[in-house]
Design a protein around this motif. Structure first.
Motif, PDB file in Angstrom:
ATOM      1  N   LYS A 107     -23.223 -53.554  21.709  1.00 20.73           N
ATOM      2  CA  LYS A 107     -23.095 -52.169  22.352  1.00 20.73           C
ATOM      3  C   LYS A 107     -21.521 -52.083  23.085  1.00 20.73           C
ATOM      4  CE  LYS A 107     -25.152 -50.069  26.352  1.00 20.73           C
ATOM      5  NZ  LYS A 107     -26.053 -50.430  27.314  1.00 20.73           N
ATOM      6  N   ALA A 138     -31.222 -48.277  22.486  1.00 23.54           N
ATOM      7  CA  ALA A 138     -31.033 -46.870  22.995  1.00 23.54           C
ATOM      8  C   ALA A 138     -32.192 -46.229  23.184  1.00 23.54           C
ATOM      9  CB  ALA A 138     -30.002 -46.390  22.062  1.00 23.54           C
ATOM     10  N   MET A 188     -23.555 -47.970  18.636  1.00 24.84           N
ATOM     11  CA  MET A 188     -23.578 -47.881  19.959  1.00 24.84           C
ATOM     12  C   MET A 188     -22.399 -47.522  20.628  1.00 24.84           C
ATOM     13  SD  MET A 188     -27.061 -48.999  20.448  1.00 24.84           S
ATOM     14  CE  MET A 188     -27.177 -49.517  22.149  1.00 24.84           C
TER      15      MET A 188
END
Lengths: 345, 322, 319
Positions: A107, A138, A188
């Motif tokens: 991320k 997510a 991400m």
């Protein structure tokens, strides 16, 4: 992200600015049946948003291990990190819990690997793999995640992305597979992207395309890019700064222009001399003689001395410290200044 | 018992290098290689020496061989002199495990049964070994139509479940009559003829790998003949997996002999065989379980010893499994 | 994919013809006099003999008889002929198959539940106490032949401790499947039959899991921030499944053949038991019939495995 202090050029390992990512005096050991190998011996480097740091070195120099330590994907054991810090936005990743680190992985910091064929799971479609983080982390629905995967595949310029999203990795060419890998790592929208020899397994023309793509993406997304490679020729156009590693140490660290103009370490000079040039056609290509050291029993003094054409007596006994040459430039050679002056023989 | 072979085979197959490992993988940096190279067999032997299981298996195999060669060292009783007055007699100084339903010495019967089991096992392993070696090497080395033929034959033999085929073949032999030696020889050749495929496959694939090695190309260029290349360069490298397969197959052949004798289509009385003993004792096990347990233990320990021997050798030779 | 399947199918037909030919020719030359075997101890008159020869086609040349047998097998439903005592082999098989299938189902379930679970755990924790002890345990199981395991477990669990019934009841056919008590009586024989597969499955799973754990795609999944249980449960297991499913399919075929000893010992009225009996009574047509069926099952199991393999591994599917 608000208070990132962007420094121009490099601020050296001892710089005071707060960087996006900072490795501080990192040590890594491998404990094996045959003994302990010290593969990283006090490595420090940093990275700011939107810049590219090239980490250069032969295989076994510790460049990949450093990256894996940042990602937290080293297998421990056999690996061990006795000391050092890895600061991401000022927080030490090494003191975090595994769960916190997992949140960072993929991320905040993500990574792409050399051999995309084996790095991608052979039994899942590429779209599934690209969207996996989106679905599981997510919270996107299966449909939305897949739609986003197509967008990402478009972003990395995979032709006919929509039609190919359900294809499997082995159905892609090497360059396209590496693009899939890149799309996956961008899912991400990480702040730092580590590319570990992303083009080594590819054809020369495809190499350039992938390099360009990485450069563009870094700029467009304002990511910090760590480019790990053994090929100085590849990084010239893309990198802002270069850290040259040898035997688990950074032997030279400088902006890319200075390195090409005046290398401040004999090893860097050797690497530069071994790049084929159009103007030196017909002459024999220089190589660095000898082999990388055995890290189980490293040479005394400067680890490079057995292969160094300038080696003096002091090199066999004293380990050179990292010498600050100004403008964020460092070199771990006893004779760095002489090298820059051109007086070293 | 085809399963024994499949264990060895599957594991050997998965153990052969698959997709190339990533050179940058953690735990195996390049420079970690020790500068002084050790030979694979010396390394394996060092590993093997440390394994207690290996020594235990080796001692059992040695003991079983000794029993087979000199049964009279272990018992003074004669397994064929039985007297119904001893029927199901309790263990005593004369017969440490007592007597079976016909009044025969249980221990002596098992001791004397060892020889037939080992003869059948070793003989079949020899036949299977030679067949597997010759067919595996030649098909791997020459390739072409010969490889095609051998591979198809392997397919066919593997298509026949070993036990089923053994039953059909042995039925034929026992129906034809013939003495005990003839039956034993038939057992050996049948098990051997049915059991060579795994060895041939493993040898074939390791020959194909070896053939592409530089040193074999070099030997060829230096003008070495096919025979010499196979014997000097390829054979030694295929030996480790071959030994493993044959050792384990030996165990499974011994089990197969016992199974066929158990089903009444292998050795027959007055031959001594653990399989026969188990089969007879089963009917009376409510009355006295010892005549069942003793030959069962002999059989299980022997097969086990060979399987463990093969398995420990395989592990020692396969660095990936360490 | 299509070429792969066609190739496998042609291979299967070739193996089928070769194996049935071998089996048939061996039984053809079994020696002994089938007619005398049929009549038992009674003397056979020339007239009776001639009638029987006519009835069983014993006067036809060998290849003709093999051809008759093969074409009987290849029609639908296959005709396996009659036993020497005049019973239809199809009837015997339709009674015995459900029993053997039931036994094999128990064995395979046992294998999946214990072998694969233990294999996954051992593969993840290589070198741990669990790993080492299960490895030794599997060696023990592999090393003990079923002629030892079946009678000994029968003695221990049914006579010494009386947990299970000593022998199975004679009920055959598919009605068995709906009766829990009939499942229970096959539990011990099923476990004995499956124990060998458990050991092999465990070792195979362990090897496969630990190999896949070292694969590059696992490192990728980790660097994507996937939690450990997802890395193992999805990425590793899905890849490890390929050899495991392959093994289970082939194993199902060989379990049926391996049931000869187990069914004999526990008196389970399945195919193996019938084969046992046919061998004892020298009933050649019945032996040939059962062996043919077992070979066909074995081959079909292999073909299904090839199909499954293609389904599970996209690299083969799109070859």
């Amino acid at each position: 992200m608000t208070d990132i202090h962007v420094t121009s050029g490099a601020a050296g390992p001892t710089g005071s600015g707060r960087h996006l990512l900072e490795v501080k005096d990192l040590y890594v050991e491998f404990h094996t049946r045959d003994g302990v190998a010290r593969v990283i011996n006090g490595v420090s480097y940093h990275l700011d948003p939107g810049e590219t740091l090239a980490v250069l070195g032969e295989s076994g120099s510790g460049k990949s291990v450093t990256a894996q330590a940042i990602m937290g994907i080293l297998d421990m054991p056999p690996a061990k990190i006795p000391s050092g810090k890895i600061l991401y936005k000022g927080q030490d990743l090494l003191t975090m819990s595994e769960e916190q680190r997992r949140q960072v992985r993929g991320k905040e910091i993500s990574m792409i690997f050399q051999d995309a064929l084996s790095a991608l799971n052979p039994v899942f479609p590429v779209g599934w793999q690209i969207s996996e983080t989106l679905r599981t982390r997510a919270g996107l629905s299966r449909k939305d995640a897949l739609k986003r995967a197509v967008e990402l595949m478009d972003l990395v310029k995979i032709p006919a992305a929509k039609a190919r999203v359900k294809d499997y990795p082995h159905q892609f060419s090497g360059g396209m597979r590496q693009r899939v890998m890149i799309a996956m790592s961008l899912a991400m929208e990480p702040k730092v992207l580590i590319a570990d020899e992303p083009t080594t397994a590819l054809d020369v023309t495809v190499q350039a395309q992938i390099m360009d793509l990485l450069g563009d993406l870094r700029r467009d997304m304002n990511m910090g890019l760590i480019l790990i490679t053994h090929d100085l020729g590849v990084v010239a156009d893309v990198a802002d700064r270069i850290a040259v590693m040898y035997a688990g140490r950074i032997v030279e660290h400088a902006d890319v222009r200075s390195v090409y103009k005046h290398p401040a370490h004999p090893y860097t000079e050797g690497l530069l001399d071994s790049i084929p040039r159009l103007d030196s056609k017909g002459t024999e290509l220089a190589t660095i003689k000898g082999l990388p050291p055995n890290l189980m029993r490293p040479p005394t003094g400067c680890a490079f001395h057995p292969r160094c054409k300038y080696a003096k007596a002091v090199c066999t006994t004293e380990t050179p410290l990292s010498l600050d040459l100004g403008h964020g430039r460092t070199s771990a050679c006893h004779f760095a200044k002489e090298m820059l002056d051109g007086t070293l023989r | 018992m085809t399963d024994f072979e499949s264990v060895a085979a599957t594991e050997l197959h998965t153990a052969t290098p698959g997709p190339a490992g990533d050179p940058n993988a953690p735990g195996q940096p390049h420079t970690l290689e020790v500068s002084k190279p050790r030979s694979a067999s010396a390394d394996a032997w060092r590993e093997l020496r440390r394994r207690p299981l290996f020594w235990i298996a080796l001692v059992i195999v040695g003991l079983v061989l000794l029993i087979a060669a000199f049964p009279s060292l272990f018992t003074s009783a004669d397994p064929t002199t039985c007297s119904l007055s001893h029927r199901m007699g309790d263990p005593s100084g004369a017969a440490i495990f007592g007597y079976d339903v016909q009044g025969c010495d249980v221990f002596a019967k098992s001791i004397y049964g060892t020889k037939n089991s080992l003869l059948a096992g070793a003989g079949a392993a020899l036949v299977a070994g030679i067949l597997g070696m010759v067919l595996g090497i030649t098909s791997g080395y020459f390739g072409g139509w010969w490889d095609g033929v051998v591979s198809r034959v392997i397919d066919i033999v593997l298509g026949l479940p070993l036990l089923l085929a053994g039953i059909v073949f042995m039925k034929r032999v026992t129906n034809a009559g013939g003495g005990q030696t003839a039956i034993l020889l038939a057992l050996i050749s049948i098990l051997g003829l049915l059991g060579w495929t795994t060895a041939a496959r493993v040898i074939r694939s390791s020959v194909i790998t070896a053939k592409q090695q530089d040193y074999v190309h070099a030997a060829k260029m230096l003008g070495a003949g096919s025979g010499r290349i196979m014997w000097r360069h390829i054979l030694p490298n295929s030996l480790a997996p071959f030994i493993v397969i044959i050792t384990m197959a030996l165990g499974s052949f011994i089990a197969a002999e016992a199974t066929l004798s158990f089903l009444g289509i292998g050795l027959r009385p007055p031959s001594q065989s653990w399989g026969i003993d188990i089969s007879t004792a089963r009917a009376y096990m409510r009355e006295n379980p010892i005549p069942l347990i003793v030959p069962s233990t002999f059989l299980a320990l022997t097969v086990l010893a060979f399987v463990i021997l093969g398995d420990t050798i395989r592990e020692a030779f396969d660095p990936k499994l360490r | 994919m299509f070429r792969y399947l066609v190739r496998r199918f042609l291979q299967m037909i070739m193996v089928f013809i070769a194996t049935t030919f071998i089996v048939y020719s061996l039984m053809y030359w079994t020696g002994g006099d089938p007619i005398q075997a049929l009549a038992g101890e009674k003397p056979v008159s020339d007239l009776q003999r001639a009638q029987l020869v006519e009835k069983y086609g014993l006067d036809q040349p060998f290849l003709q008889r093999y051809w008759n047998y093969l074409s009987d097998l290849l029609q639908w439903p296959p005709n396996f002929g009659t036993t020497l005592t005049g019973r239809s082999i199809n009837d015997i098989l339709s009674d015995a198959w459900p029993v053997t299938m039931q036994l094999a189902t128990i064995a395979i379930l046992f294998t999946i539940i214990f072998g694969i679970t233990a294999g996954v755990i051992a593969g993840i924790r290589r070198g741990s106490i669990f790993d080492n002890s299960t490895l030794v345990l599997t060696l023990l199981v592999i090393g003990i032949p079923s002629v030892v395991l079946a009678p000994l477990s029968q003695y221990l669990f049914t006579i010494q401790w009386k947990i299970f019934p000593t022998t199975a009841s004679g009920v055959g056919g598919w009605e068995r499947w709906s009766d829990p008590s009939l499942w229970f009586e096959l539990l011990l024989p099923g476990i004995v039959l499956g124990s060998l597969s458990v050991a092999t499955a465990m070792r195979l799973t362990r090897a496969s899991v630990s190999e896949n754990l070292r694969a590059d795609f696992v490192r990728t999944a980790r660097s994507k921030g996937m939690p450990g249980r997802r890395v193992i449960g999805i990425h590793v297991l899905r890849n490890s499944l390929i050899p495991i499913v392959t093994f289970l399919g082939v194993e199902l075929g060989s379990l049926m053949a391996g049931a000869i000893v187990t069914e004999g010992v526990f008196n389970v009225p399945g195919v193996g038991y019938q084969l046992n009996r046919a061998l004892k009574t020298e009933d050649t047509p019945l032996v040939i019939g059962i062996v043919s069926v077992l070979v066909i099952v074995f081959l079909v199991a292999n073909l299904i495995v090839d199909l499954l393999y293609a389904v599970l591994d996209p690299r083969i599917r799109y070859e």
